[in-house]
Scaffold this motif. Structure first.
Motif, PDB file in Angstrom:
ATOM      1  N   ASP A 107      72.769  36.007  97.103  1.00 17.75           N
ATOM      2  CA  ASP A 107      72.913  34.972  96.085  1.00 17.75           C
ATOM      3  C   ASP A 107      74.387  34.576  96.012  1.00 17.75           C
ATOM      4  N   GLU A 108      74.687  33.380  96.528  1.00 17.20           N
ATOM      5  CA  GLU A 108      76.089  32.986  96.618  1.00 17.20           C
ATOM      6  C   GLU A 108      76.715  32.643  95.273  1.00 17.20           C
ATOM      7  N   ARG A 109      75.892  32.487  94.260  1.00 15.67           N
ATOM      8  CA  ARG A 109      76.461  32.164  92.949  1.00 15.67           C
ATOM      9  C   ARG A 109      76.953  33.422  92.238  1.00 15.67           C
ATOM     10  N   LEU A 110      76.636  34.565  92.827  1.00 17.40           N
ATOM     11  CA  LEU A 110      76.927  35.818  92.152  1.00 17.40           C
ATOM     12  C   LEU A 110      77.769  36.700  93.069  1.00 17.40           C
ATOM     13  N   ASP A 111      78.913  37.109  92.586  1.00 13.54           N
ATOM     14  CA  ASP A 111      79.725  38.034  93.359  1.00 13.54           C
ATOM     15  C   ASP A 111      79.478  39.441  92.844  1.00 13.54           C
ATOM     16  N   ILE A 112      79.479  40.380  93.762  1.00 12.73           N
ATOM     17  CA  ILE A 112      79.309  41.767  93.357  1.00 12.73           C
ATOM     18  C   ILE A 112      80.690  42.353  93.080  1.00 12.73           C
ATOM     19  N   LEU A 113      80.823  42.949  91.939  1.00 13.03           N
ATOM     20  CA  LEU A 113      82.110  43.516  91.538  1.00 13.03           C
ATOM     21  C   LEU A 113      82.004  45.039  91.519  1.00 13.03           C
ATOM     22  N   PRO A 114      82.494  45.692  92.564  1.00 13.18           N
ATOM     23  CA  PRO A 114      82.425  47.149  92.555  1.00 13.18           C
ATOM     24  C   PRO A 114      83.434  47.703  91.552  1.00 13.18           C
ATOM     25  N   VAL A 115      82.959  48.516  90.657  1.00 17.91           N
ATOM     26  CA  VAL A 115      83.855  49.075  89.645  1.00 17.91           C
ATOM     27  C   VAL A 115      83.891  50.580  89.808  1.00 17.91           C
ATOM     28  N   THR A 116      85.080  51.085  89.978  1.00 22.75           N
ATOM     29  CA  THR A 116      85.237  52.531  90.013  1.00 22.75           C
ATOM     30  C   THR A 116      86.273  52.877  88.963  1.00 22.75           C
ATOM     31  N   GLY A 117      85.876  53.673  88.019  1.00 22.87           N
ATOM     32  CA  GLY A 117      86.833  54.070  86.984  1.00 22.87           C
ATOM     33  C   GLY A 117      86.898  53.069  85.858  1.00 22.87           C
ATOM     34  N   ALA A 118      87.713  52.014  86.019  1.00 27.91           N
ATOM     35  CA  ALA A 118      87.883  51.063  84.931  1.00 27.91           C
ATOM     36  C   ALA A 118      88.007  49.658  85.477  1.00 27.91           C
ATOM     37  N   LEU A 119      87.729  48.699  84.619  1.00 27.61           N
ATOM     38  CA  LEU A 119      87.832  47.289  84.980  1.00 27.61           C
ATOM     39  C   LEU A 119      89.145  46.760  84.406  1.00 27.61           C
ATOM     40  N   ASP A 120      90.038  46.376  85.295  1.00 30.22           N
ATOM     41  CA  ASP A 120      91.345  45.861  84.880  1.00 30.22           C
ATOM     42  C   ASP A 120      91.232  44.339  84.768  1.00 30.22           C
ATOM     43  N   ILE A 121      91.316  43.846  83.539  1.00 29.45           N
ATOM     44  CA  ILE A 121      91.027  42.428  83.322  1.00 29.45           C
ATOM     45  C   ILE A 121      92.061  41.521  83.982  1.00 29.45           C
ATOM     46  N   SER A 122      93.341  41.852  83.884  1.00 32.86           N
ATOM     47  CA  SER A 122      94.321  40.947  84.485  1.00 32.86           C
ATOM     48  C   SER A 122      94.205  40.975  86.015  1.00 32.86           C
ATOM     49  N   ALA A 123      93.863  42.145  86.593  1.00 30.54           N
ATOM     50  CA  ALA A 123      93.672  42.207  88.052  1.00 30.54           C
ATOM     51  C   ALA A 123      92.451  41.395  88.467  1.00 30.54           C
ATOM     52  N   LEU A 124      91.414  41.408  87.628  1.00 32.03           N
ATOM     53  CA  LEU A 124      90.210  40.630  87.915  1.00 32.03           C
ATOM     54  C   LEU A 124      90.513  39.128  87.870  1.00 32.03           C
ATOM     55  N   VAL A 125      91.277  38.708  86.839  1.00 32.05           N
ATOM     56  CA  VAL A 125      91.675  37.297  86.734  1.00 32.05           C
ATOM     57  C   VAL A 125      92.500  36.912  87.962  1.00 32.05           C
ATOM     58  N   GLU A 126      93.416  37.798  88.342  1.00 31.65           N
ATOM     59  CA  GLU A 126      94.274  37.546  89.502  1.00 31.65           C
ATOM     60  C   GLU A 126      93.431  37.415  90.781  1.00 31.65           C
ATOM     61  N   ASP A 127      92.462  38.314  90.960  1.00 33.14           N
ATOM     62  CA  ASP A 127      91.573  38.258  92.132  1.00 33.14           C
ATOM     63  C   ASP A 127      90.863  36.922  92.198  1.00 33.14           C
ATOM     64  N   GLU A 128      90.317  36.493  91.070  1.00 32.30           N
ATOM     65  CA  GLU A 128      89.539  35.252  91.062  1.00 32.30           C
ATOM     66  C   GLU A 128      90.435  34.047  91.324  1.00 32.30           C
ATOM     67  N   ILE A 129      91.671  34.074  90.819  1.00 32.08           N
ATOM     68  CA  ILE A 129      92.605  32.965  91.095  1.00 32.08           C
ATOM     69  C   ILE A 129      92.913  32.924  92.586  1.00 32.08           C
ATOM     70  N   LEU A 130      93.204  34.092  93.175  1.00 34.42           N
ATOM     71  CA  LEU A 130      93.538  34.128  94.608  1.00 34.42           C
ATOM     72  C   LEU A 130      92.385  33.613  95.461  1.00 34.42           C
TER      73      LEU A 130
END
Ligand SMILES: [Zn+2]
Length: 166
Positions: A107-130
């Motif tokens: 499903d191309e509308r959905l990305d799988i986000l592997p989470v180990t430990g904790a979800l870092d919100i600013s890193a996630l925002v940065e990933d999506e911008i990149l």
């Protein structure tokens, strides 16, 4: 500007999705170190909105929206190229014990986000911008910087002037 938690633990992230949580915040571009290479200016901010929801089988999902205007570095003249962000991504939290189905992987509308430990919100925002940025930003029209560095736009008669000297 309110202070937002920088991280969600894995269990908080799952609860956030199940309880339809919502977080909004503003991040300084200077606080996103992996963007520094592609930006002509670190001044400014991006706004994000993270909301939780669940899929048909109660899968924990997140929707991340990011807006803002970035000044990318033109690959030709190194000047600033404005890039307006309008990111709207859907992510499914995936821990080791909840492997995504083949259908979800396709499903191309959905990305799988592997989470180990904790979800870092600013890193996630940065990933999506990149992911959203063009790989080779350029002005539609621009010229190479002048070699003497004083005038970026060569004078239209510069070539004629040289000819006169010959
Ligand atoms: Zn340019």
């Amino acid at each position: 500007m309110s202070q937002q938690p920088a991280q969600l633990s894995l269990s908080d992230a799952y609860r956030f999705a199940r309880e339809s949580g919502c977080l909004e915040g503003v991040l300084e571009l200077s606080a996103l170190p992996r963007l520094a290479d592609v930006l002509a200016s670190l001044a400014g901010t991006v706004s994000y909105r993270l909301s939780g929801f669940t899929g048909e089988r109660e899968q924990a999902r997140l929707r991340l929206q990011v807006t803002g205007t970035l000044q990318l570095r033109c690959q030709r003249c190194l000047g600033a190229v404005e890039e307006v962000l309008a990111i709207d991504s859907r992510l499914e939290l995936a821990s080791a014990d909840s492997a995504p189905t083949q259908e979800e992987l396709e499903d191309e509308r959905l990305d799988i986000l592997p989470v180990t430990g904790a979800l870092d919100i600013s890193a996630l925002v940065e990933d999506e911008i990149l992911l959203a940025l063009p790989t080779s930003p350029r002005h539609v029209t621009c010229s190479l910087p002048a070699t003497d560095g004083t005038d970026a736009e060569p004078h239209p008669f510069a070539a004629l002037a040289v000819l006169k000297h010959c």
